[in-house]
Motif scaffolding. Structure first.
Motif, PDB file in Angstrom:
ATOM      1  N   ARG A 258       0.842  -1.191   0.000  1.00  0.00           N
ATOM      2  CA  ARG A 258       0.000   0.000   0.000  1.00  0.00           C
ATOM      3  C   ARG A 258       0.877   1.240   0.000  1.00  0.00           C
ATOM      4  O   ARG A 258       0.931   1.990   0.975  1.00  0.00           O
ATOM      5  CB  ARG A 258      -0.916  -0.017   1.211  1.00  0.00           C
ATOM      6  CG  ARG A 258      -1.916  -1.141   1.171  1.00  0.00           C
ATOM      7  CD  ARG A 258      -2.779  -1.118   2.388  1.00  0.00           C
ATOM      8  NE  ARG A 258      -3.718  -2.232   2.356  1.00  0.00           N
ATOM      9  CZ  ARG A 258      -4.423  -2.627   3.390  1.00  0.00           C
ATOM     10  NH1 ARG A 258      -4.297  -2.026   4.544  1.00  0.00           N
ATOM     11  NH2 ARG A 258      -5.260  -3.632   3.287  1.00  0.00           N
TER      12      ARG A 258
ATOM     13  N   LYS B 242       3.693   7.709  -0.525  1.00  0.00           N
ATOM     14  CA  LYS B 242       2.894   7.732   0.695  1.00  0.00           C
ATOM     15  C   LYS B 242       2.668   6.319   1.210  1.00  0.00           C
ATOM     16  O   LYS B 242       2.381   5.414   0.439  1.00  0.00           O
ATOM     17  CB  LYS B 242       1.537   8.386   0.449  1.00  0.00           C
ATOM     18  CG  LYS B 242       1.575   9.861   0.297  1.00  0.00           C
ATOM     19  CD  LYS B 242       0.175  10.415   0.225  1.00  0.00           C
ATOM     20  CE  LYS B 242       0.219  11.916   0.130  1.00  0.00           C
ATOM     21  NZ  LYS B 242      -1.100  12.504   0.288  1.00  0.00           N
ATOM     22  N   THR B 243       2.788   6.132   2.532  1.00  0.00           N
ATOM     23  CA  THR B 243       2.553   4.843   3.169  1.00  0.00           C
ATOM     24  C   THR B 243       1.603   5.049   4.340  1.00  0.00           C
ATOM     25  O   THR B 243       1.170   6.164   4.617  1.00  0.00           O
ATOM     26  CB  THR B 243       3.864   4.222   3.677  1.00  0.00           C
ATOM     27  OG1 THR B 243       4.459   5.107   4.629  1.00  0.00           O
ATOM     28  CG2 THR B 243       4.837   3.967   2.546  1.00  0.00           C
ATOM     29  N   ALA B 244       1.318   3.956   5.033  1.00  0.00           N
ATOM     30  CA  ALA B 244       0.408   4.014   6.171  1.00  0.00           C
ATOM     31  C   ALA B 244       1.046   4.757   7.338  1.00  0.00           C
ATOM     32  O   ALA B 244       2.263   4.697   7.547  1.00  0.00           O
ATOM     33  CB  ALA B 244       0.015   2.611   6.603  1.00  0.00           C
TER      34      ALA B 244
ATOM     35  N   LYS C 167       0.778   5.507  11.644  1.00  0.00           N
ATOM     36  CA  LYS C 167       0.306   4.869  12.862  1.00  0.00           C
ATOM     37  C   LYS C 167      -0.470   5.863  13.698  1.00  0.00           C
ATOM     38  O   LYS C 167      -0.207   7.069  13.654  1.00  0.00           O
ATOM     39  CB  LYS C 167       1.477   4.343  13.678  1.00  0.00           C
ATOM     40  CG  LYS C 167       2.244   3.250  13.008  1.00  0.00           C
ATOM     41  CD  LYS C 167       3.389   2.817  13.880  1.00  0.00           C
ATOM     42  CE  LYS C 167       4.373   2.001  13.089  1.00  0.00           C
ATOM     43  NZ  LYS C 167       5.610   1.772  13.823  1.00  0.00           N
TER      44      LYS C 167
ATOM     45  N   ARG D  16      -3.841   1.513  15.620  1.00  0.00           N
ATOM     46  CA  ARG D  16      -4.469   1.352  14.313  1.00  0.00           C
ATOM     47  C   ARG D  16      -3.565   1.964  13.258  1.00  0.00           C
ATOM     48  O   ARG D  16      -2.568   2.603  13.589  1.00  0.00           O
ATOM     49  CB  ARG D  16      -5.845   2.010  14.266  1.00  0.00           C
ATOM     50  CG  ARG D  16      -5.788   3.515  14.453  1.00  0.00           C
ATOM     51  CD  ARG D  16      -7.006   4.227  13.953  1.00  0.00           C
ATOM     52  NE  ARG D  16      -7.053   4.153  12.505  1.00  0.00           N
ATOM     53  CZ  ARG D  16      -7.988   4.705  11.767  1.00  0.00           C
ATOM     54  NH1 ARG D  16      -8.957   5.374  12.330  1.00  0.00           N
ATOM     55  NH2 ARG D  16      -7.980   4.606  10.466  1.00  0.00           N
ATOM     56  N   LYS D  17      -3.920   1.768  11.998  1.00  0.00           N
ATOM     57  CA  LYS D  17      -3.182   2.354  10.887  1.00  0.00           C
ATOM     58  C   LYS D  17      -4.105   3.224  10.064  1.00  0.00           C
ATOM     59  O   LYS D  17      -5.273   2.908   9.874  1.00  0.00           O
ATOM     60  CB  LYS D  17      -2.600   1.263   9.982  1.00  0.00           C
ATOM     61  CG  LYS D  17      -1.365   0.615  10.510  1.00  0.00           C
ATOM     62  CD  LYS D  17      -0.763  -0.282   9.463  1.00  0.00           C
ATOM     63  CE  LYS D  17       0.554  -0.833   9.924  1.00  0.00           C
ATOM     64  NZ  LYS D  17       1.172  -1.683   8.908  1.00  0.00           N
ATOM     65  N   PHE D  18      -3.545   4.320   9.563  1.00  0.00           N
ATOM     66  CA  PHE D  18      -4.235   5.185   8.624  1.00  0.00           C
ATOM     67  C   PHE D  18      -3.632   4.910   7.254  1.00  0.00           C
ATOM     68  O   PHE D  18      -2.489   5.289   6.990  1.00  0.00           O
ATOM     69  CB  PHE D  18      -4.038   6.663   8.984  1.00  0.00           C
ATOM     70  CG  PHE D  18      -4.676   7.063  10.274  1.00  0.00           C
ATOM     71  CD1 PHE D  18      -6.002   7.456  10.309  1.00  0.00           C
ATOM     72  CD2 PHE D  18      -3.952   7.055  11.454  1.00  0.00           C
ATOM     73  CE1 PHE D  18      -6.596   7.837  11.496  1.00  0.00           C
ATOM     74  CE2 PHE D  18      -4.532   7.426  12.643  1.00  0.00           C
ATOM     75  CZ  PHE D  18      -5.864   7.811  12.672  1.00  0.00           C
ATOM     76  N   HIS D  19      -4.365   4.241   6.382  1.00  0.00           N
ATOM     77  CA  HIS D  19      -3.862   3.899   5.061  1.00  0.00           C
ATOM     78  C   HIS D  19      -4.143   5.036   4.082  1.00  0.00           C
ATOM     79  O   HIS D  19      -5.164   5.709   4.167  1.00  0.00           O
ATOM     80  CB  HIS D  19      -4.518   2.612   4.545  1.00  0.00           C
ATOM     81  CG  HIS D  19      -4.163   1.410   5.335  1.00  0.00           C
ATOM     82  ND1 HIS D  19      -2.916   0.846   5.321  1.00  0.00           N
ATOM     83  CD2 HIS D  19      -4.890   0.657   6.206  1.00  0.00           C
ATOM     84  CE1 HIS D  19      -2.880  -0.198   6.109  1.00  0.00           C
ATOM     85  NE2 HIS D  19      -4.070  -0.331   6.675  1.00  0.00           N
ATOM     86  N   PRO D  20      -3.232   5.269   3.138  1.00  0.00           N
ATOM     87  CA  PRO D  20      -3.486   6.305   2.124  1.00  0.00           C
ATOM     88  C   PRO D  20      -4.584   5.850   1.168  1.00  0.00           C
ATOM     89  O   PRO D  20      -4.802   4.652   0.980  1.00  0.00           O
ATOM     90  CB  PRO D  20      -2.147   6.446   1.400  1.00  0.00           C
ATOM     91  CG  PRO D  20      -1.467   5.147   1.607  1.00  0.00           C
ATOM     92  CD  PRO D  20      -1.928   4.633   2.939  1.00  0.00           C
TER      93      PRO D  20
ATOM     94  N   SER E 290      -2.007   7.838  -5.080  1.00  0.00           N
ATOM     95  CA  SER E 290      -2.920   8.427  -4.110  1.00  0.00           C
ATOM     96  C   SER E 290      -3.810   9.447  -4.813  1.00  0.00           C
ATOM     97  O   SER E 290      -3.492   9.934  -5.898  1.00  0.00           O
ATOM     98  CB  SER E 290      -2.127   9.103  -2.990  1.00  0.00           C
ATOM     99  OG  SER E 290      -1.334  10.133  -3.509  1.00  0.00           O
TER     100      SER E 290
END
Length: 77
Positions: free
Chosen positions: A3, A10-12, A14, A27-31, A52
């Motif tokens: 991802r 851009k990556t995830a 935290k 949790r993770k915030f994904h692009p 993105s």
């Protein structure tokens, strides 16, 4: 498939889910990535990129060739 945006890198990120009782869990915030085909007229071919939505906006504004050149200058590619 990873991802990661092909142009911007851009990556995830935290972060935490915070409940009503203020308990924090990871949790993770994904692009927001989209698989998109672009036509490059200089090379007379189509390329498929996972980009993105912010990169798509940049490509729509300045064109695919100029966007790739900008991202190369900034060191993303």
């Amino acid at each position: 498939m990873s991802r990661i945006c092909d142009l911007t890198g851009k990556t995830a990120m935290k972060g935490h889910n915070v409940s009503h009782s203020n308990v924090k869990t990871k949790r993770k915030f994904h692009p927001n990535l989209q698989l998109q085909k672009f036509y490059i007229p200089e090379e007379d071919r189509w390329i498929t990129l996972k980009v993105s939505t912010s990169a798509i906006k940049t490509i729509n504004k300045v064109g695919i060739s100029e966007a790739i050149n900008r991202f190369v200058k900034k060191g993303y590619l």
